[in-house]
Design a protein around this motif. Sequence first.
Motif, PDB file in Angstrom:
ATOM      1  N   MET A   1      27.715   8.615   3.870  1.00  0.00           N
ATOM      2  CA  MET A   1      26.779   8.038   2.920  1.00  0.00           C
ATOM      3  C   MET A   1      25.432   8.771   2.854  1.00  0.00           C
ATOM      4  O   MET A   1      24.907   9.036   1.764  1.00  0.00           O
ATOM      5  N   VAL A   2      24.859   9.106   4.009  1.00  0.00           N
ATOM      6  CA  VAL A   2      23.557   9.780   4.009  1.00  0.00           C
ATOM      7  C   VAL A   2      23.673  11.183   3.423  1.00  0.00           C
ATOM      8  O   VAL A   2      22.831  11.615   2.622  1.00  0.00           O
ATOM      9  N   GLY A   3      24.733  11.899   3.787  1.00  0.00           N
ATOM     10  CA  GLY A   3      24.957  13.208   3.184  1.00  0.00           C
ATOM     11  C   GLY A   3      25.163  13.113   1.687  1.00  0.00           C
ATOM     12  O   GLY A   3      24.700  13.972   0.915  1.00  0.00           O
ATOM     13  N   GLY A   4      25.845  12.054   1.249  1.00  0.00           N
ATOM     14  CA  GLY A   4      26.044  11.842  -0.177  1.00  0.00           C
ATOM     15  C   GLY A   4      24.745  11.578  -0.911  1.00  0.00           C
ATOM     16  O   GLY A   4      24.547  12.027  -2.044  1.00  0.00           O
ATOM     17  N   GLN A   5      23.823  10.839  -0.260  1.00  0.00           N
ATOM     18  CA  GLN A   5      22.524  10.588  -0.880  1.00  0.00           C
ATOM     19  C   GLN A   5      21.726  11.882  -1.009  1.00  0.00           C
ATOM     20  O   GLN A   5      21.041  12.116  -2.013  1.00  0.00           O
ATOM     21  N   MET A   6      21.846  12.756  -0.018  1.00  0.00           N
ATOM     22  CA  MET A   6      21.182  14.052  -0.110  1.00  0.00           C
ATOM     23  C   MET A   6      21.745  14.856  -1.276  1.00  0.00           C
ATOM     24  O   MET A   6      20.996  15.492  -2.034  1.00  0.00           O
ATOM     25  N   SER A   7      23.054  14.817  -1.443  1.00  0.00           N
ATOM     26  CA  SER A   7      23.686  15.505  -2.575  1.00  0.00           C
ATOM     27  C   SER A   7      23.264  14.881  -3.899  1.00  0.00           C
ATOM     28  O   SER A   7      23.128  15.580  -4.912  1.00  0.00           O
ATOM     29  N   ASP A   8      23.051  13.559  -3.894  1.00  0.00           N
ATOM     30  CA  ASP A   8      22.610  12.873  -5.104  1.00  0.00           C
ATOM     31  C   ASP A   8      21.229  13.373  -5.535  1.00  0.00           C
ATOM     32  O   ASP A   8      20.972  13.585  -6.726  1.00  0.00           O
ATOM     33  N   LEU A   9      20.352  13.574  -4.564  1.00  0.00           N
ATOM     34  CA  LEU A   9      19.037  14.123  -4.883  1.00  0.00           C
ATOM     35  C   LEU A   9      19.168  15.545  -5.438  1.00  0.00           C
ATOM     36  O   LEU A   9      18.458  15.927  -6.372  1.00  0.00           O
TER      37      LEU A   9
END
Length: 299
Positions: free
Chosen positions: A156-164
């Motif tokens: 999830m946290v890595g995905g949020q970084m990718s979202d940014l």
Amino acid sequence: MTQSPLGAALSDAAAEIEKALDRLLPPATGPEAKLMEAMRYASMSGGKRLRPFLVLETAGLFDVKRGCALRVAAAVECVHCYSLVHDDLPAMDDDDLRRGKPTVHKAFDEATAVLAGDALLTYAFELLSGAETHDDPRVRLELVSLLAQASGPHGMVGGQMSDLAAEAAGDDFDLGAVTRMQKMKTGALIQAAAEAGAVLGKASHEARTALRGYAHDLGLAFQIADDLLDVEGRVEDTGKAVAKDAARGKATFVSILGVERARDQAERLVDQAIHHVAPFGLRADNLRALARYVIDRKS
């Protein structure tokens, strides 16, 4: 109007989760009172409770004790709610509305929101590691590992970084990159929730593989539906701001595929998800109905 069997199951599960969270997150006194109030505000403000529902349903496939499943379901919901609190912060998505209410940093303040998110995340692992969750410490350890992997840099946290990064990249973010991002940001926790019931039940490798496949396709369908709601939804239905992605120039399934192709893809994913749970027969009826629900919902 009479509720559908899934609607009734979702309502009953949501009530159970609400009751469990109320018990597990009691109001506090002293300096931490505001923190606990923010944690309760973040976690007990409604929502679909889809992830804890998945824990309860999959645990039911293997006759897991309801009390044990509820602790794991509450832990998963704590992690989900922490992620929403942090996603809404000005440094992230900068949202003012969540589930029809002011976001935590608006209802309290930014520092309290950060700490409330931190506390919900860490408390989830306290719940999983407790002896009340399962009498086998190896099962508790596996649950901790499962949720940690789903929540961390490869989830999830890595995905949020990718979202940014997707917001910054715009049109340079292709379908493969968006799919990978959403598998991490949205799909990883959904997959962990579905598999957690099988871990509690010490299920076979085949059963866990089937549930993992179901959750993989469910998670992507869920995200495509979210992207469609951002384009077609109404604030009064969704309980949060809409038309945000296009305003920010962020790459999504809809911006890449278009509305109709995205909807068709979501339908295919739902069909695949349903196929995965065929081995469980009638006991998986709610899981099949849930797969349809995620793309028909209005919020």
